[in-house]
Design a protein around this motif. Structure first.
Motif, PDB file in Angstrom:
ATOM      1  N   THR A 214      15.799   7.739  42.770  1.00  0.00           N
ATOM      2  CA  THR A 214      14.947   8.918  42.656  1.00  0.00           C
ATOM      3  C   THR A 214      15.757  10.197  42.772  1.00  0.00           C
ATOM      4  O   THR A 214      15.583  11.147  41.995  1.00  0.00           O
ATOM      5  CB  THR A 214      13.855   8.878  43.737  1.00  0.00           C
ATOM      6  N   ALA A 215      16.657  10.246  43.746  1.00  0.00           N
ATOM      7  CA  ALA A 215      17.489  11.438  43.917  1.00  0.00           C
ATOM      8  C   ALA A 215      18.398  11.659  42.711  1.00  0.00           C
ATOM      9  O   ALA A 215      18.638  12.795  42.299  1.00  0.00           O
ATOM     10  CB  ALA A 215      18.326  11.311  45.187  1.00  0.00           C
TER      11      ALA A 215
ATOM     12  N   ASN B  72      16.360  13.207  39.959  1.00  0.00           N
ATOM     13  CA  ASN B  72      16.060  14.607  40.259  1.00  0.00           C
ATOM     14  C   ASN B  72      17.267  15.499  40.014  1.00  0.00           C
ATOM     15  O   ASN B  72      17.145  16.590  39.431  1.00  0.00           O
ATOM     16  CB  ASN B  72      15.580  14.745  41.705  1.00  0.00           C
TER      17      ASN B  72
ATOM     18  N   ASP C 236       6.028  10.103  39.192  1.00  0.00           N
ATOM     19  CA  ASP C 236       6.753  11.258  38.654  1.00  0.00           C
ATOM     20  C   ASP C 236       7.654  10.899  37.477  1.00  0.00           C
ATOM     21  O   ASP C 236       7.990  11.770  36.670  1.00  0.00           O
ATOM     22  CB  ASP C 236       7.612  11.905  39.752  1.00  0.00           C
ATOM     23  N   VAL C 237       8.071   9.626  37.386  1.00  0.00           N
ATOM     24  CA  VAL C 237       8.996   9.235  36.315  1.00  0.00           C
ATOM     25  C   VAL C 237       8.359   8.236  35.347  1.00  0.00           C
ATOM     26  O   VAL C 237       9.049   7.658  34.507  1.00  0.00           O
ATOM     27  CB  VAL C 237      10.310   8.650  36.889  1.00  0.00           C
TER      28      VAL C 237
ATOM     29  N   ARG D   7      13.784  14.295  30.282  1.00  0.00           N
ATOM     30  CA  ARG D   7      12.977  13.223  30.877  1.00  0.00           C
ATOM     31  C   ARG D   7      12.145  12.483  29.844  1.00  0.00           C
ATOM     32  O   ARG D   7      11.730  11.351  30.085  1.00  0.00           O
ATOM     33  CB  ARG D   7      12.083  13.801  31.975  1.00  0.00           C
TER      34      ARG D   7
ATOM     35  N   SER E   7      17.996  15.755  36.311  1.00  0.00           N
ATOM     36  CA  SER E   7      17.005  16.634  35.693  1.00  0.00           C
ATOM     37  C   SER E   7      17.364  18.096  35.925  1.00  0.00           C
ATOM     38  O   SER E   7      17.247  18.932  35.020  1.00  0.00           O
ATOM     39  CB  SER E   7      15.611  16.334  36.251  1.00  0.00           C
ATOM     40  N   ASP E   8      17.813  18.418  37.145  1.00  0.00           N
ATOM     41  CA  ASP E   8      18.256  19.784  37.433  1.00  0.00           C
ATOM     42  C   ASP E   8      19.440  20.187  36.558  1.00  0.00           C
ATOM     43  O   ASP E   8      19.640  21.367  36.268  1.00  0.00           O
ATOM     44  CB  ASP E   8      18.663  19.909  38.906  1.00  0.00           C
TER      45      ASP E   8
ATOM     46  N   GLN F 245      20.440   9.064  49.440  1.00  0.00           N
ATOM     47  CA  GLN F 245      19.856   9.717  48.269  1.00  0.00           C
ATOM     48  C   GLN F 245      20.895  10.589  47.555  1.00  0.00           C
ATOM     49  O   GLN F 245      21.309  10.302  46.435  1.00  0.00           O
ATOM     50  CB  GLN F 245      18.690  10.623  48.689  1.00  0.00           C
ATOM     51  N   HIS F 246      21.290  11.651  48.223  1.00  0.00           N
ATOM     52  CA  HIS F 246      21.969  12.741  47.526  1.00  0.00           C
ATOM     53  C   HIS F 246      23.466  12.511  47.352  1.00  0.00           C
ATOM     54  O   HIS F 246      24.042  12.928  46.345  1.00  0.00           O
ATOM     55  CB  HIS F 246      21.705  14.050  48.249  1.00  0.00           C
TER      56      HIS F 246
ATOM     57  N   PRO G 263      19.841  22.437  45.584  1.00  0.00           N
ATOM     58  CA  PRO G 263      20.257  21.767  44.354  1.00  0.00           C
ATOM     59  C   PRO G 263      21.516  22.371  43.740  1.00  0.00           C
ATOM     60  O   PRO G 263      22.378  21.650  43.233  1.00  0.00           O
ATOM     61  CB  PRO G 263      19.040  21.941  43.439  1.00  0.00           C
TER      62      PRO G 263
ATOM     63  N   HIS H 217       6.725   8.913  43.950  1.00  0.00           N
ATOM     64  CA  HIS H 217       8.072   9.024  43.375  1.00  0.00           C
ATOM     65  C   HIS H 217       8.221   8.138  42.139  1.00  0.00           C
ATOM     66  O   HIS H 217       9.144   8.346  41.357  1.00  0.00           O
ATOM     67  CB  HIS H 217       9.147   8.716  44.419  1.00  0.00           C
TER      68      HIS H 217
END
Length: 420
Positions: A203-204, A207, A241-242, A216, A210-211, A166-167, A342, A238
């Motif tokens: 997804t990550a 996110n 959310d988008v 969006r 977005s941060d 993910q990250h 984050p 998930h």
């Protein structure tokens, strides 16, 4: 299978088998030459650090390897691009991850393959292993289970837990996009972005972007059902959310006038006609491996105003997680952070992006056999063998940890952090 494919397969098997099986081993860090050494290493001397840790658990970081030890843990449910082949089959990948931790950041890592794909059992197993480690790197766990697993472990453990699929991926994509937007004269809060493949990495990525300021309302996400939109029923959380309020239904619809395409999906999904329909100065990250959503040769033949990245090492601008995870863990361990926030991820993004804009050292040019590398459309990310990564990224991550209040000690660089 071609002769070249046979040779590549055999070379890979030989590499893993000889001279001894596997890619990692245990190294001793204390002298063991005399009876006195052994008396200190084990009985009776070992009783003293045991008593100290029992009195103050933080002393485990003084007297054991906990503070430089990461568990690389998988259930084998999403191994690279190979799918759900089980825990044992994931072991070569987890060993490889341990090798990269050691090589690039001198972090000791132990691979652990957990023989269950039940999320509750997996969570409980890893949680009980927590006292052994300074951090947990989750790997090759399928979505959406990976979200539940990571969230539960972060909430129940006092050490950082990080799902690199993910990250790590999100951090590299965000750094590459930061520099590509800079070169194309665009800004994150004003672009139309299309992402294909809303799994763990996708997804990550959304996110994290977005941060960092992604709008969006101008986002379109495409998965197997087409564009994710608000009229679809029974979407997983998930995806919901988008989901966008839009009449777009296909990838072709979504890409008309788009500025950025990020693909984490399957080969050859992006056609020349779709690419032609994008806005001027487009950015295309075709990250399906080994075959991208569109070949760079084809993409550049269609658009000469394009900036492109792939997941492959044989093209410019490889999106490679090794640029992030060793260094974000190094910074996290070296300030004893309780979690990865984050802001720590964004600090890593910004340090990576800034490094690519600096002159490239001769040692890096030599390592890659390049006459020149300089910031531009074919160089938007640093190279993994850039020695400045270990100098720049960990302190940036640690500073963000301190600002967020999750650092439990002042940042102190680990000795010989350049690794093996």
């Amino acid at each position: 299978m071609s002769q070249n494919s046979n040779n590549a397969r055999q070379n890979a098997l030989d590499y893993h088998e000889h001279p001894i099986p596997g890619k990692t081993a245990t190294a001793l860090t204390k002298p063991t030459a005399t009876a006195h050494d052994l008396a200190l290493a084990y009985s009776p001397g070992v009783a003293e650090p045991v008593r100290a840790i029992a009195a103050d658990p933080a002393d485990a970081y003084r007297y054991t390897n906990k503070g430089n030890l990461v568990g690389v843990i998988s259930d084998g449910s999403a191994i690279l691009g190979l799918g759900n082949l089980g825990a044992l089959a994931s072991k070569p990948v987890m060993e490889g991850k341990a090798l990269l931790f050691k090589k690039f950041a001198n972090i000791d890592a132990v691979d652990l393959e957990i023989g269950t794909q039940d999320p509750a059992e997996f969570i409980e197993t890893v949680r009980r292993l927590g006292p052994s480690f300074g951090g947990i790197n989750l790997e090759d766990i399928s979505a959406p289970r990976c979200f539940e697993i990571e969230r539960a472990l972060i909430e129940s453990m006092d050490i950082p837990v990080f799902h690199d699929d993910q990250h790590g991926t999100a951090i590299i994509i965000a750094a590459a996009l930061t520099n590509a937007l800079r070169l194309q004269g665009k800004s994150l809060d004003d672009i139309r972005l299309v992402l294909v493949g809303a799994g763990a990495a996708g997804t990550a990525t959304l996110n994290l972007l977005s941060d960092m300021g992604l709008n969006r309302a101008r986002l379109r996400v495409v998965d197997r059902v087409g564009v994710l939109h608000t009229e679809l029923d029974d979407l997983p959380s998930h995806h919901a959310d988008v989901a966008a309020e839009t009449d777009d239904r296909t990838l072709e619809d979504a890409l008309k006038g788009a500025d950025v395409f990020i693909g984490l999906s399957a080969p050859n999904l992006l056609t020349p006609d779709m690419l032609m329909s994008m806005n001027e100065r487009p950015i295309v990250f075709a990250l399906a491996n080994p075959d991208p959503e569109i070949r760079p040769e084809l993409a550049h033949s269609v658009r000469d105003d394009l900036i492109m990245a792939t997941g492959r090492s044989d093209y410019p601008n490889q999106v490679n997680n090794v640029l992030a995870f060793p260094f974000i863990f190094r910074g996290t361990l070296d300030c004893r952070a309780s979690r990865i926030t984050p802001a720590m991820k964004i600090a890593c993004v910004e340090a990576l992006a800034a490094l690519a804009r600096e002159p490239v050292p001769a040692s890096v040019l030599s390592a890659y056999g390049a006459a020149d590398l300089s910031f531009g459309p074919e160089y938007i990310l640093p190279k993994p063998f850039d020695p400045r990564l270990i100098e720049r990224l960990p302190p940036a991550v640690a500073a963000a940890a301190a600002a967020d209040g999750v650092a439990r000690m002042p940042y102190r660089p680990y000795p010989n952090a350049t690794g093996a």
